[in-house]
Design a protein around this motif. Structure first.
Motif, PDB file in Angstrom:
ATOM      1  N   ASN A 241      33.958  40.909  33.162  1.00  0.00           N
ATOM      2  CA  ASN A 241      34.748  42.052  33.621  1.00  0.00           C
ATOM      3  C   ASN A 241      36.202  41.622  33.647  1.00  0.00           C
ATOM      4  O   ASN A 241      36.583  40.718  34.387  1.00  0.00           O
ATOM      5  CB  ASN A 241      34.291  42.479  35.026  1.00  0.00           C
TER       6      ASN A 241
ATOM      7  N   HIS B 146      40.038  42.413  34.448  1.00  0.00           N
ATOM      8  CA  HIS B 146      40.932  43.267  35.228  1.00  0.00           C
ATOM      9  C   HIS B 146      42.364  42.910  34.890  1.00  0.00           C
ATOM     10  O   HIS B 146      42.854  41.841  35.262  1.00  0.00           O
ATOM     11  CB  HIS B 146      40.700  43.089  36.727  1.00  0.00           C
TER      12      HIS B 146
ATOM     13  N   ASP C 248      45.020  48.046  34.917  1.00  0.00           N
ATOM     14  CA  ASP C 248      43.925  48.601  35.700  1.00  0.00           C
ATOM     15  C   ASP C 248      44.414  49.161  37.034  1.00  0.00           C
ATOM     16  O   ASP C 248      43.763  50.030  37.626  1.00  0.00           O
ATOM     17  CB  ASP C 248      42.851  47.534  35.966  1.00  0.00           C
TER      18      ASP C 248
ATOM     19  N   MET D  44      43.640  47.039  44.652  1.00  0.00           N
ATOM     20  CA  MET D  44      42.744  46.951  43.500  1.00  0.00           C
ATOM     21  C   MET D  44      41.889  45.695  43.577  1.00  0.00           C
ATOM     22  O   MET D  44      40.691  45.731  43.246  1.00  0.00           O
ATOM     23  CB  MET D  44      43.550  46.959  42.202  1.00  0.00           C
ATOM     24  N   LEU D  45      42.484  44.573  44.009  1.00  0.00           N
ATOM     25  CA  LEU D  45      41.704  43.338  44.168  1.00  0.00           C
ATOM     26  C   LEU D  45      40.612  43.553  45.208  1.00  0.00           C
ATOM     27  O   LEU D  45      39.469  43.114  45.024  1.00  0.00           O
ATOM     28  CB  LEU D  45      42.622  42.186  44.579  1.00  0.00           C
TER      29      LEU D  45
ATOM     30  N   LYS E  89      37.913  45.638  43.616  1.00  0.00           N
ATOM     31  CA  LYS E  89      37.151  44.820  42.658  1.00  0.00           C
ATOM     32  C   LYS E  89      36.195  43.892  43.379  1.00  0.00           C
ATOM     33  O   LYS E  89      35.040  43.714  42.957  1.00  0.00           O
ATOM     34  CB  LYS E  89      38.121  44.008  41.786  1.00  0.00           C
ATOM     35  N   ASN E  90      36.657  43.295  44.468  1.00  0.00           N
ATOM     36  CA  ASN E  90      35.797  42.365  45.207  1.00  0.00           C
ATOM     37  C   ASN E  90      34.608  43.095  45.817  1.00  0.00           C
ATOM     38  O   ASN E  90      33.472  42.602  45.804  1.00  0.00           O
ATOM     39  CB  ASN E  90      36.598  41.671  46.313  1.00  0.00           C
TER      40      ASN E  90
ATOM     41  N   ALA F  19      32.260  44.065  43.045  1.00  0.00           N
ATOM     42  CA  ALA F  19      31.646  42.913  42.380  1.00  0.00           C
ATOM     43  C   ALA F  19      30.266  42.608  42.953  1.00  0.00           C
ATOM     44  O   ALA F  19      29.388  42.089  42.252  1.00  0.00           O
ATOM     45  CB  ALA F  19      32.542  41.691  42.497  1.00  0.00           C
TER      46      ALA F  19
ATOM     47  N   LEU G 239      34.498  37.128  36.107  1.00  0.00           N
ATOM     48  CA  LEU G 239      35.563  38.083  36.391  1.00  0.00           C
ATOM     49  C   LEU G 239      36.883  37.476  35.933  1.00  0.00           C
ATOM     50  O   LEU G 239      37.160  36.304  36.207  1.00  0.00           O
ATOM     51  CB  LEU G 239      35.648  38.402  37.884  1.00  0.00           C
TER      52      LEU G 239
ATOM     53  N   PHE H   6      41.047  38.069  36.058  1.00  0.00           N
ATOM     54  CA  PHE H   6      42.157  38.789  36.674  1.00  0.00           C
ATOM     55  C   PHE H   6      43.449  38.353  35.998  1.00  0.00           C
ATOM     56  O   PHE H   6      43.808  37.173  36.022  1.00  0.00           O
ATOM     57  CB  PHE H   6      42.235  38.507  38.177  1.00  0.00           C
TER      58      PHE H   6
END
Length: 555
Positions: A126, A128, A132, A439-440, A443-444, A447, A455, A457
């Protein structure tokens, strides 16, 4: 996880073989050294759209290979279903881009399409990127966050199937339920067309037969003269011997010659056969004359019939077959319209049932989204607190809308950046640094809902610094405890948490630029963190600070 990445002739990267490890991997380097190119190469090998512009100047092709090991059961199943069964729990993906703009893909050495790469890689990795964050500025994307967190894919599919069935019948009913005046006009037109075609009683092949009859009648005199003349030649007259007697005499003469001359035998035999066959011709021609019944008065009837066919062809088709097909379609439509009231009643009952089912599924989906949204906000809020955003209050604005393919809900993320402030649209008030951390956090949280083991970033720390940057590094390290995380960063606070620190640098040699990527030793990491923090002129204080950052990060 992504164990090995090989890049050749991609922009400023002439050739690089990059080893990656479990846990947190970071890439640092000067601006323009090739960090963005690295992410582009990874996207390319995952099946994303590529351009020939990424090929290094002076080269004819670029290649990228990625070795994934320790695959999840879901990734193995996806590969097997795509026709690429996995051996030894590893897969090698290869992509080559040519200067002519074409590209080729391979999975474990076997040809594949970019579409297959994208579908398979979605379960492997994935990525990011900075773009994004723009998803947060689009309320249409927020619904996907809630559905992913609530693992609502099954409910969404059930609703969408019910909604499609409902819309299909709704469109069919709309096409049948026309205005009464329009319906009456259509019935009149179709009735006229059907009656006109049926009254003509057309037969396939009739036109060709009529044209042949017309031609025969128009040339009947020539026919009778030709037949009579032919018979006269065969039978002869008082002063003219018949052709049959002459040919018979010819055959007899050649037979006499053949009695003494062997070479004449084949000619004699052929002439004898011809004379026998010719003897039957007068009777056959006489039979044609006797049965030749040609009534010129029929010509008018034939012409009228051909005119009828011609007029119908102008309206309904270029041949009798096409006219009959048109008539059949018109008759079917007429029957359908005449029985439309019954059909409307049936479709209306069916539509009511399907609408009830779709609304019921939509309500189930709405309730599930409401529940998931509350849990999602709570989970993301916890992440934001950890990332030095304790005052930010995240909420979900959920409103009802008319049913569409994605349900009957409009969802949008709202935030209040300070205590006591009214929550407003995230897209309107969040800063760049806040967007990165939100966003982080999302995403976490998401996840934990998938089995993706890697992942990536790309500069997730954009717009943050200080303790917030350190918290981002710590959060990435926590995520990396259960999966592989690869980060491109400009911040020493983030890089200090890495278990594998790779340095990207570029240099000019022989009027060409070359990028190298190599892992750093611990001593080299100290100097790199000091460089990131204080610039090219590295002081003892900067070195001590870098050493302290590494110790605080557990390195």
């Amino acid at each position: 996880m992504l164990s090995q990445l090989y890049i050749k002739n991609v922009a400023v990267i002439s050739e690089a073989s990059i080893g990656l490890q479990p846990g947190l991997n970071v890439f640092t380097g000067e601006t323009g050294a090739g960090k963005t190119i690295l992410i582009g190469a990874i996207n390319a090998v995952l099946g994303e759209r590529v351009s020939k512009e990424m090929i290094r100047t002076g080269e004819t092709r670029a290649t990228i290979s990625a070795l994934f090991t320790g695959l999840s059961p879901a990734a193995e199943q996806a590969l097997a279903e795509a026709g690429y069964p996995v051996e030894e729990n590893a897969v090698l993906i290869h992509r080559e881009i040519s200067a002519d703009g074409k590209s080729s893909c391979k999975i474990d050495g076997r040809p594949a399409t970019a579409a297959i790469l994208r579908s398979v890689s979605a379960l492997l990795i994935n990525v990011h990127g900075q773009h994004d964050n723009q998803q947060l500025l689009s309320p249409q994307k927020h619904l996907g966050f809630i559905d992913s967190y609530g693992e609502l894919d099954g409910l969404v599919r059930e609703y969408q199937a019910a909604y499609r069935d409902y819309m299909l019948v709704r469109r069919e009913l709309a096409s049948v339920n026309t205005d009464e005046a329009q319906k009456a006009h259509r019935i009149d037109l179709l009735s006229y067309q059907v009656n006109e075609i049926e009254a003509a009683e057309l037969q396939p092949g009739e036109e060709e037969e009529l044209r042949a009859q017309r031609k025969l009648i128009q040339n009947s005199l020539h026919v009778t003269q030709a037949l009579g003349g032919s018979l006269a030649i065969l039978e002869g007259g008082e002063e003219v011997p018949s052709l049959t007697s002459l040919l018979s005499e010819l055959a007899e003469n050649m037979t006499q010659a053949a009695n003494y001359m062997e070479a004449a035998q084949p000619i004699a035999e052929r002439l004898t056969d011809i004379s026998y066959e010719l003897e039957g011709f007068p009777g056959e021609i006489q039979d044609l004359i006797d049965h030749f019944d040609c009534d010129p008065s029929q010509l008018d009837a034939i012409e009228r019939r051909l005119d009828t066919i011609y007029n119908l062809k102008k309206k309904y088709g270029s041949s009798i077959e096409e006219i009959l097909e048109f008539g059949a379609r018109a008759a079917a439509e007429l029957e359908e319209i005449e029985t439309s009231d019954m059909r409307i009643e049936k479709l209306s009952a069916q539509l009511s049932s399907l609408e009830e089912k779709a609304r019921s599924q939509a309500e189930r989906l709405t309730q599930a989204r409401t529940k998931a949204a509350k849990l999602f906000v709570k989970a993301v809020q916890g992440e934001l607190i950890f990332l030095d955003m304790p005052s930010v209050q995240l909420s979900v604005c959920q409103e009802h809308k008319e049913m569409s393919l994605d349900g009957a809900d409009e969802l949008e993320l709202f935030i209040a950046t300070n205590v006591g402030e009214q929550a407003k649209s995230l897209a309107k008030i969040a800063s760049g640094g806040e967007l990165s951390r939100i966003m982080l956090s999302i995403k976490n949280v998401l996840a934990d809902r998938d089995n993706i083991q890697t992942l990536i970033f790309d500069e997730v720390d954009t717009g943050v610094s200080g303790s917030a940057a350190q918290k981002i590094g710590k959060k990435l390290a926590q995520v990396a405890e259960n999966r592989q995380v690869i980060v491109v960063t400009h911040l020493a606070q983030v890089a200090s948490f890495a278990r594998n620190h790779l340095f990207i640098s570029k240099a000019a040699r022989e009027d060409r630029t070359f990028t190298t990527i190599r892992p750093l030793s611990r001593e080299e990491r100290v100097r790199e963190l000091a460089r990131i923090s204080g610039g090219e002129k590295i002081s003892e204080i900067a070195l001590r600070h870098a050493e302290e950052m590494l110790r605080d990060a557990g390195n």
